[in-house]
Design an enzyme around this catalytic site. Structure first.
Site, mmCIF file in Angstrom:
data_model
loop_
_atom_site.group_PDB
_atom_site.id
_atom_site.type_symbol
_atom_site.label_atom_id
_atom_site.label_comp_id
_atom_site.label_asym_id
_atom_site.label_seq_id
_atom_site.Cartn_x
_atom_site.Cartn_y
_atom_site.Cartn_z
ATOM 1 N N ASP A 524 0.826 -1.257 -0.598
ATOM 2 C CA ASP A 524 0.039 0.256 -0.103
ATOM 3 C C ASP A 524 0.572 1.585 0.287
ATOM 4 O O ASP A 524 1.954 1.351 0.636
ATOM 5 C CB ASP A 524 -0.879 0.251 1.339
ATOM 6 N N ASP A 741 -6.436 -1.074 5.184
ATOM 7 C CA ASP A 741 -6.555 -2.574 4.125
ATOM 8 C C ASP A 741 -6.313 -3.697 5.067
ATOM 9 O O ASP A 741 -6.148 -4.324 4.198
ATOM 10 C CB ASP A 741 -4.439 -1.768 4.402
#
Length: 846
Positions: A524, A741
């Site tokens: 990410d 996430d």
């Protein structure tokens, strides 16, 4: 059902008792026999408690419990339960030892009276029948019961009462009690070893006499009988653990290493006893071999136990980080009063005083004071972290030179330290796929051992029964599946503890095995490869292009502009506003407390305010055009350059004139490029996953040396993106910040949550990193590779040992005593090799 209660019942029993109690098997007292009707048959009991327990067990349909008790074994009468069981239902009491999840609560109980597999069967089956209980699992060696249950359907007091009616006293698990239990087991092992040593030393003199000619004289029979007298109690007392383990392995149809040991010493003892009783002048006695063998095996077991304890001591070291006492502050008539209390007396909301040099006793928020804390036990970072009013502090971290007053927000069970301990314990008790394979192999390994021993006995029969017996016994003893069985769990246990000490929390052993083979990493962007917070990277005016990291002083006009913009932005809660105010304060241009007037915010567009009579607008260029602000050519050129580099920017206007451009960027996290370079050098594929504009994401990827970019992905679609990568045949490691996430971390083959330490990350990730140091990702990969390599080495060592020593034993080149020496050495070699994992990061630092 304690040992002391058993002894007291035996002492009270009358000498003329004729049969044992139906439940506990203790002698019936002559004058206090209690009758009861069990399954239509009248039975006799030593007390009302035993009758109640038996009636409860049969009433629940669990009468098979009595069929599982070994013949001659004694239970103890049921314990007296305290009248205060209801206190365990109080919320404030349960906070200390009950972990409450979304679906069920979890409690660990220390159960007195568990002494065999029959007890385990009874407890687990009786609890699983209760409404609200989802799981009940007993650890026989630790007498520890783990229960997952619905508190709304079954009160904890009712569970403890049920165990009491079955004859077991349960209390919440206390690590100190578990440590005492371990010491007690070791003490028993030492007693058995000492008894065998005493017999061995005395038998040595008899053996010397027999080997120097006494076996041909008139005292031959006397020496044999003395040897029998010494060997018999040694076999019964010192050999008891092996016979007990062998019996259970036969009953459970799962042969273990105790079985060939028990067979070997029994056959050798019985043959020697036969020679002694018949007075045969042909055969020899081997009582010294039996006793020496038991002593050596017990020494090996003791060394194994100590080595295991040392290798698995990480959990205890973590527990030791929490102080046992704390200084609590209470309001008094003359101000705050302090008192030193046990940590168990501390409750949420209390205020705690932490003096310089003390460890933080609880999780909490700093109310007063400022200090630097050493958080190495949590994050693995040795650099002290400054904590002031409002800062979060964690249990076990070390206070520096300042004095802090902390408001308690979490006790050990729910603190960051408590979560670490829980994860480490789960990881150390988990089973990786390679371990499950080894566990299935061990019973077959034992059966092969018995077959080889029988074949050796038959082969050597022609050389005499003594030679055949010695060779077969050597084969039984020399083969060692113990090393094979410990190859994986010891390695995973050491790796889990090492990772925890360096801020790498591994949920289970399976993760370590999977991670070592995965070569596709997905990162990410925001909060992982970047710092996750906006920073002012440039301020462009008509006269100056100023950047904070170039250490060039701002001119007077630019400084005045930044101060006035900060005075407006400090009224906003937007991350961009926080970045501008922070930069102004760093340049010692602290905004005035009250200066901006007529402040208004337009979400997604900008803000407006009046300072010293001038109207300021700060926002996007399109919004400024809507407000009739004329563009500035120099600023337009600077904005084009910022867009090309993937840097966001906003414009500043005053009284209708565009005066400045402010560039803001989420900076690359320190160590990110080094991590990407190392992973690429190892042949890994790297993917950058981001919800930002593609131009911005590609600019970050370029700064990191280039990688595949998947941009403009909504948070809810990240897990779908991971699934698409997996559909291409790739196993994926997802590295994210652990909060937004979470779905993608769950979807990935291995999810690594970076630096959050939140409940969300612990629930969703397979590995939790307790610091924002990206080097921990590489270290986690190294740890997994080293662990799997060590497991394979241990399995190889075990197989190599057996492939060399078993043929030598079958050839008659290894005596039983030599076999007894080499067998524990193989296990200790495996333990020692697993312990080498702990040097991984130490050597890296050196």
């Amino acid at each position: 059902m304690t040992e002391s209660s058993t002894l007291s019942r035996q002492a009270e029993s009358s000498a003329d008792a004729v049969e044992p109690c139906y439940h506990c098997q203790l002698p019936l007292p002559a004058n206090e026999i209690v009758d009861g009707l069990i399954d239509g048959q009248r039975q006799q009991f030593c007390c009302q408690g035993c009758r109640s327990v038996a009636e409860t067990i049969h009433g629940a349909g669990l009468g098979g419990f009595y069929d599982r008790i070994l013949e001659g074994e004694q239970l103890a009468p049921p314990p007296e339960l305290t009248d205060a069981l209801a206190m365990y239902d109080l919320e404030e009491v349960q906070q200390e030892f009950v972990a409450t999840g979304q679906d069920a609560s979890e409690v660990h109980l220390l159960v007195e009276g568990v002494h065999c597999a029959a007890c385990v069967w009874l407890i687990e089956n009786s609890l699983r029948r209760q409404p609200g209980i989802e799981e009940a699992r007993v650890n026989l060696s630790g007498r520890k019961l783990k229960v997952l249950w619905d508190r709304s359907r079954l009160p904890l007091s009712r569970m403890l009462e049920l165990l009491g009616t079955l004859g077991y006293k349960a209390v919440p698990y206390d690590p100190n009690s578990a440590e005492d239990s371990f010491k007690k087991q070791n003490r028993h092992l030492l007693f058995r070893m000492g008894f065998a040593a005493f017999a061995m030393m005395n038998l040595m003199w008899i053996s010397i006499a027999l080997y120097t000619g006494a076996d041909q004289g008139e005292f031959r029979g006397l020496f044999h009988w003395v040897g029998l007298a010494l060997a018999t109690p040694t076999l019964i007392y010192s050999g008891y653990p092996f016979f007990r383990g062998a019996w259970f392995s036969i009953r459970n149809l799962s042969p273990n290493m105790d079985l060939p040991i028990a067979i070997g010493v029994t056959i050798t003892y019985l043959y020697s006893t036969y020679v002694t009783f018949t007075g045969s002048v042909v055969g020899e006695v081997y009582f010294d071999t039996v006793v020496n063998f038991l002593f050596v095996i017990l020494v090996g077991r003791y060394l194994e136990a100590m080595s295991k304890r040392k290798a698995l001591a990480s959990t205890q070291r973590l527990l030791d980080l929490q102080p046992k006492v704390a200084t609590r502050l209470t309001a008094g008539p003359d101000g705050d009063e302090s008192e030193l209390v046990a940590i168990r007396a501390i409750k949420k909301g209390d205020r705690v005083l932490v003096k310089p040099g003390e460890r933080i006793p609880v999780d909490g928020i700093v109310l007063e004071g400022s200090s630097q804390l050493d958080e190495a036990m949590l994050t693995g970072e040795s650099i002290p972290v400054t904590k002031g009013v409002g800062a979060q502090v964690n249990t076990g971290t070390l206070n520096g030179s300042g004095t802090l007053v902390i408001q308690v927000t979490g006790l050990l069970g729910e603190s960051a330290l408590g979560q670490i301990i829980h994860l480490v314990e789960d990881a150390q008790s988990s089973r990786a796929p390679i371990q499950r394979l080894a566990d299935r192999v061990v019973p077959w390994f034992v059966m092969v051992t018995l077959s080889l021993a029988l074949a050796s006995f038959i082969w050597w029969w022609g050389a005499g029964i003594e030679q055949a017996l010695m060779v077969a016994t050597s084969v039984l003893i020399i083969t060692c599946p113990c090393a094979l069985g410990m190859a994986t769990p010891m390695s995973i246990a050491v790796a889990s503890g090492l990772g925890a000490r360096h801020g790498i929390l591994v949920k289970n052993g399976e993760v370590l095995e999977r991670l070592s083979a995965i070569r596709h990493f997905v990162f990410d962007k925001t909060g992982t490869l970047t710092e996750g917070r906006m920073q002012l990277s440039a301020l462009v005016t008509s006269n100056q292009y100023w950047q904070p990291d170039q250490k060039v002083a701002m001119d007077t006009e630019t400084a005045a502009l930044l101060r006035q913009v900060a005075e407006i932005e400090k009224l906003s809660e937007h991350p961009i506003a926080a970045a501008i105010v922070s930069c102004a304060e760093q340049q010692e241009l602290k905004p005035r407390a009250i200066s901006a007037e007529q402040f208004s915010s337009f979400p997604g567009q900008g803000v407006v305010g009046v300072v010293d009579g001038h109207r300021w607008l700060i926002g996007t260029p399109d919004w400024l055009r809507q407000q009739q602000v004329e563009s500035n050519a120099r600023l337009e050129q600077a904005a084009t350059e910022m867009d090309r580099r993937g840097i966001s920017s906003i414009r500043v206007a005053c009284d209708g004139r565009e005066l400045a451009l402010i560039a803001l960027e989420d900076r690359i996290r320190e160590g990110a490029k080094e991590l990407i370079d190392r992973l690429k050098a190892q042949g890994a594929e790297i993917t950058l996953l981001s919800g930002d504009r593609r131009q911005t994401a590609e600019a970050v990827a370029e700064q990191l040396g280039g990688m595949e970019v998947i941009a403009e992905v909504l948070p809810q679609d990240k897990d779908r993106t991971i699934a698409e990568i997996q559909a291409r045949g790739h196993e994926v490691v997802m590295v994210g910040d652990g909060v937004n996430d979470a779905p993608s971390l769950v979807r990935a083959d291995v999810g690594i949550a970076l630096g959050s330490g939140t409940d969300v990350s612990i629930a969703s990730a397979d590995i939790v990193l307790l610091s924002n140091d990206l080097a921990r990702v590489d270290q986690a990969a190294q740890l997994s590779q080293r662990t799997l390599r060590t497991v394979r080495q241990n399995i190889g060592l075990s197989l190599a040992y057996n492939s060399i020593m078993v043929p030598l034993a079958m050839m008659g080149l290894v005596t039983p005593l030599v076999a007894a020496i080499f067998m524990p050495i193989s296990s200790l070699t495996v333990i020692g090799n697993a312990a080498r994992i702990s040097t991984l990061f130490r050597r890296k630092k050196a």
